[in-house]
Design a protein around this motif. Structure first.
Motif, PDB file in Angstrom:
ATOM      1  N   ILE A  76       0.745  -0.997   0.054  1.00 44.39           N
ATOM      2  CA  ILE A  76      -0.058   0.042   0.017  1.00 44.39           C
ATOM      3  C   ILE A  76       0.873   1.220  -0.137  1.00 44.39           C
ATOM      4  N   PHE A  77       0.522   2.150  -1.034  1.00 43.57           N
ATOM      5  CA  PHE A  77       1.374   3.527  -1.079  1.00 43.57           C
ATOM      6  C   PHE A  77       0.102   4.572  -0.951  1.00 43.57           C
ATOM      7  N   PRO A  78      -0.061   4.605   0.438  1.00 40.62           N
ATOM      8  CA  PRO A  78      -1.570   5.433   0.655  1.00 40.62           C
ATOM      9  C   PRO A  78      -1.462   6.783   0.390  1.00 40.62           C
ATOM     10  N   ALA A 127      11.020   7.851   4.419  1.00 42.62           N
ATOM     11  CA  ALA A 127      10.994   9.253   3.912  1.00 42.62           C
ATOM     12  C   ALA A 127      10.565   9.509   2.677  1.00 42.62           C
ATOM     13  N   TYR A 128       9.415  10.389   2.449  1.00 41.31           N
ATOM     14  CA  TYR A 128       8.841  10.609   1.352  1.00 41.31           C
ATOM     15  C   TYR A 128       9.143  11.994   0.773  1.00 41.31           C
ATOM     16  N   LEU A 129       9.658  12.241  -0.335  1.00 36.73           N
ATOM     17  CA  LEU A 129      10.125  13.661  -0.837  1.00 36.73           C
ATOM     18  C   LEU A 129       9.606  13.948  -2.324  1.00 36.73           C
ATOM     19  N   PHE A 171      13.444   5.358   1.188  1.00 40.94           N
ATOM     20  CA  PHE A 171      13.529   6.720   0.774  1.00 40.94           C
ATOM     21  C   PHE A 171      12.805   6.710  -0.486  1.00 40.94           C
ATOM     22  N   TYR A 172      11.715   7.768  -0.603  1.00 36.99           N
ATOM     23  CA  TYR A 172      11.083   7.639  -1.877  1.00 36.99           C
ATOM     24  C   TYR A 172      11.047   9.138  -2.318  1.00 36.99           C
ATOM     25  N   LEU A 173      11.725   9.152  -3.659  1.00 38.25           N
ATOM     26  CA  LEU A 173      11.646  10.506  -4.230  1.00 38.25           C
ATOM     27  C   LEU A 173      10.726  10.542  -5.279  1.00 38.25           C
ATOM     28  N   ALA A 175       8.582  12.577  -8.375  1.00 40.45           N
ATOM     29  CA  ALA A 175       8.298  13.817  -8.979  1.00 40.45           C
ATOM     30  C   ALA A 175       7.043  14.208  -9.075  1.00 40.45           C
ATOM     31  N   GLY A 176       5.918  13.162  -8.525  1.00 38.38           N
ATOM     32  CA  GLY A 176       4.670  13.238  -8.752  1.00 38.38           C
ATOM     33  C   GLY A 176       4.108  12.817  -9.970  1.00 38.38           C
ATOM     34  N   SER A 177       2.832  12.006  -9.961  1.00 36.54           N
ATOM     35  CA  SER A 177       2.193  11.128 -10.935  1.00 36.54           C
ATOM     36  C   SER A 177       2.041  12.058 -12.088  1.00 36.54           C
ATOM     37  N   GLY A 178       2.611  11.615 -13.249  1.00 34.14           N
ATOM     38  CA  GLY A 178       2.511  12.236 -14.548  1.00 34.14           C
ATOM     39  C   GLY A 178       3.232  13.691 -14.769  1.00 34.14           C
ATOM     40  N   SER A 179       4.086  13.789 -13.653  1.00 35.29           N
ATOM     41  CA  SER A 179       4.920  14.931 -13.914  1.00 35.29           C
ATOM     42  C   SER A 179       5.698  15.229 -15.148  1.00 35.29           C
ATOM     43  N   ASP A 180       5.730  16.307 -15.653  1.00 40.75           N
ATOM     44  CA  ASP A 180       6.659  16.756 -16.867  1.00 40.75           C
ATOM     45  C   ASP A 180       8.122  16.339 -16.733  1.00 40.75           C
ATOM     46  N   ILE A 201      12.350   5.327  -6.899  1.00 36.90           N
ATOM     47  CA  ILE A 201      12.043   6.551  -7.493  1.00 36.90           C
ATOM     48  C   ILE A 201      11.043   6.595  -8.584  1.00 36.90           C
ATOM     49  N   GLY A 202      10.018   7.732  -8.518  1.00 36.34           N
ATOM     50  CA  GLY A 202       8.917   7.868  -9.170  1.00 36.34           C
ATOM     51  C   GLY A 202       8.608   8.826  -9.787  1.00 36.34           C
ATOM     52  N   GLY A 203       7.479   8.827 -10.538  1.00 30.24           N
ATOM     53  CA  GLY A 203       6.960  10.197 -11.286  1.00 30.24           C
ATOM     54  C   GLY A 203       7.533  10.558 -12.627  1.00 30.24           C
ATOM     55  N   GLY A 204       6.632  10.565 -13.393  1.00 32.84           N
ATOM     56  CA  GLY A 204       6.875  11.064 -14.905  1.00 32.84           C
ATOM     57  C   GLY A 204       7.743  10.088 -15.806  1.00 32.84           C
ATOM     58  N   LEU A 205       7.804   8.747 -15.214  1.00 36.00           N
ATOM     59  CA  LEU A 205       8.717   7.834 -16.113  1.00 36.00           C
ATOM     60  C   LEU A 205       7.891   7.321 -17.165  1.00 36.00           C
ATOM     61  N   ASP A 206       8.162   7.943 -18.382  1.00 33.96           N
ATOM     62  CA  ASP A 206       7.405   7.423 -19.301  1.00 33.96           C
ATOM     63  C   ASP A 206       8.043   7.127 -20.850  1.00 33.96           C
ATOM     64  N   ILE A 222      12.175   1.398  -9.315  1.00 32.64           N
ATOM     65  CA  ILE A 222      11.504   2.460  -9.925  1.00 32.64           C
ATOM     66  C   ILE A 222      10.185   2.173 -10.074  1.00 32.64           C
ATOM     67  N   VAL A 223       9.162   3.167 -10.060  1.00 35.94           N
ATOM     68  CA  VAL A 223       7.795   3.093 -10.088  1.00 35.94           C
ATOM     69  C   VAL A 223       7.227   3.684 -11.355  1.00 35.94           C
ATOM     70  N   ILE A 224       6.453   2.749 -12.096  1.00 31.61           N
ATOM     71  CA  ILE A 224       5.712   2.990 -13.059  1.00 31.61           C
ATOM     72  C   ILE A 224       4.052   3.271 -12.900  1.00 31.61           C
ATOM     73  N   GLY A 225       3.611   4.504 -12.966  1.00 38.54           N
ATOM     74  CA  GLY A 225       2.081   4.358 -12.672  1.00 38.54           C
ATOM     75  C   GLY A 225       1.388   4.802 -14.055  1.00 38.54           C
ATOM     76  N   ASN A 226       1.173   6.219 -14.026  1.00 41.85           N
ATOM     77  CA  ASN A 226       0.387   6.897 -15.118  1.00 41.85           C
ATOM     78  C   ASN A 226       0.805   6.289 -16.510  1.00 41.85           C
ATOM     79  N   GLN A 227       1.899   5.967 -16.889  1.00 43.74           N
ATOM     80  CA  GLN A 227       2.172   5.425 -18.268  1.00 43.74           C
ATOM     81  C   GLN A 227       1.595   3.869 -18.474  1.00 43.74           C
TER      82      GLN A 227
HETATM   83  C1  1GP Z   1       3.597   8.701  -8.462  1.00 45.94           C
HETATM   84  O1  1GP Z   1       5.735   7.698  -8.408  1.00 45.94           O
HETATM   85  C2  1GP Z   1       4.467   7.706  -8.732  1.00 45.94           C
HETATM   86  O2  1GP Z   1       3.572   8.970  -7.078  1.00 45.94           O
HETATM   87  C3  1GP Z   1       4.361   7.063 -10.230  1.00 45.94           C
HETATM   88  O3  1GP Z   1       4.225   8.311 -11.091  1.00 45.94           O
HETATM   89  O4  1GP Z   1       2.193   7.953 -12.375  1.00 45.94           O
HETATM   90  O5  1GP Z   1       4.012   9.415 -13.227  1.00 45.94           O
HETATM   91  O6  1GP Z   1       4.542   6.933 -13.022  1.00 45.94           O
HETATM   92  P1  1GP Z   1       3.490   8.034 -12.529  1.00 45.94           P
END
Ligand code: 1GP
Length: 253
Positions: A76-78, A127-129, A171-173, A175-180, A201-206, A222-227
């Motif tokens: 869970i990543f709440p 730690a979430y940044l 530690f989780y850095l 960039a935010g989901s779908g970040s440019d 590491i996550g956020g914007g990895l597309d 690495i975390v892949i969500g949006n894409q």
């Molecule tokens: C967002 O790190 C995650 O909290 C995943 O980001 O949805 O951009 O893949 P994306």
């Protein structure tokens, strides 16, 4: 799950997590073939959660995932204490250290304790940044905090180290989901060498190029969500790339 993360951190292997936002996920859209491929290509972890933190259907989602991908740990990543489910294997117990909103530094965490005390979830202190080039993202809007900027490397490293000194182990850095923009390789390298603990590491990895930059900079997972939500085949491509990358590292050693 902690063992998996520590193993990735201590070896030079890289891992991949698939992030599913229960507020947006449509199980029906995924074909059997996708689940077979995800299993074959050695998905490391499944993260479940979303920054809106709205849904109450997390139990059902985990149950359905358990049928399709039984051997992959569900974490869970709440987005809020509402998304805690003891059907999962573990919980990222996050504190948003990049911000100064007490609700996300300690408030939500205290609210979660009543549920956690009676569950058997493995609790991963994390730690979430939020780190990017100044993009606005949903965590920023929800938490009413600003991300740290990639260029402020010292501030980011000091914040991560403050988390380490407080006893946080992961530690989780983000960039935010779908970040440019993404977390920069310079930041990843600097934080990894300072904390020397599992780094997510996550956020914007597309794209595979962005994934490669994270791997080269020493990200453990690495975390892949949006894409993956937009194009499930992308997740399989990333997993195949990870296997190729890890095999090449192995040959070099
Ligand atoms: C967002 O790190 C995650 O909290 C995943 O980001 O949805 O951009 O893949 P994306």
């Amino acid at each position: 799950v902690s063992e998996i993360l520590n193993d990735l951190s201590l070896s030079s292997k890289r891992g991949v997590a698939w992030l599913i936002d229960p507020d947006e996920f449509d199980f029906e859209k995924l074909e059997e073939e996708f689940f077979w491929q995800a299993s074959r290509a050695e998905l490391d972890l499944i993260f479940i959660g979303g920054s809106q933190g709205l849904t109450s259907g997390v139990d059902e989602l985990i149950f359905a995932l358990q049928q399709k991908l039984p051997s992959i740990p569900k974490v869970i990543f709440p987005g809020s204490e509402l998304q805690i489910s003891d059907q999962a294997d573990a919980l990222l117990f996050l504190s948003l250290l990049s911000g100064r909103n007490p609700e996300y530094l300690i408030g939500q965490q205290v609210k979660a304790v009543e549920k956690l005390r009676s569950s058997e979830l493995e609790i991963l202190s994390t730690a979430y940044l939020l780190v990017n080039n100044g993009d606005i993202c949903s965590v920023h809007r929800k938490s009413e905090t600003f991300p740290l900027l990639n260029q402020d490397i010292d501030q980011i490293v000091n914040t991560a180290l403050a988390g380490k000194y407080l006893g946080m182990c992961h530690f989780y850095l983000d960039a935010g989901s779908g970040s440019d923009s993404t977390v920069s390789p310079e930041v990843i390298k600097a934080v990894k060498s300072a904390v020397n603990r599992p780094l997510i590491i996550g956020g914007g990895l597309d794209s595979l190029e962005k994934v490669q930059r994270c791997f080269d900079a020493d990200a453990d997972l690495i975390v892949i969500g949006n894409q993956a939500q937009k194009n499930p085949d992308f997740l399989i491509e990333v997993l195949d790339y990870k296997r190729f990358y890890n095999a090449a590292l192995h040959i070099d050693e």
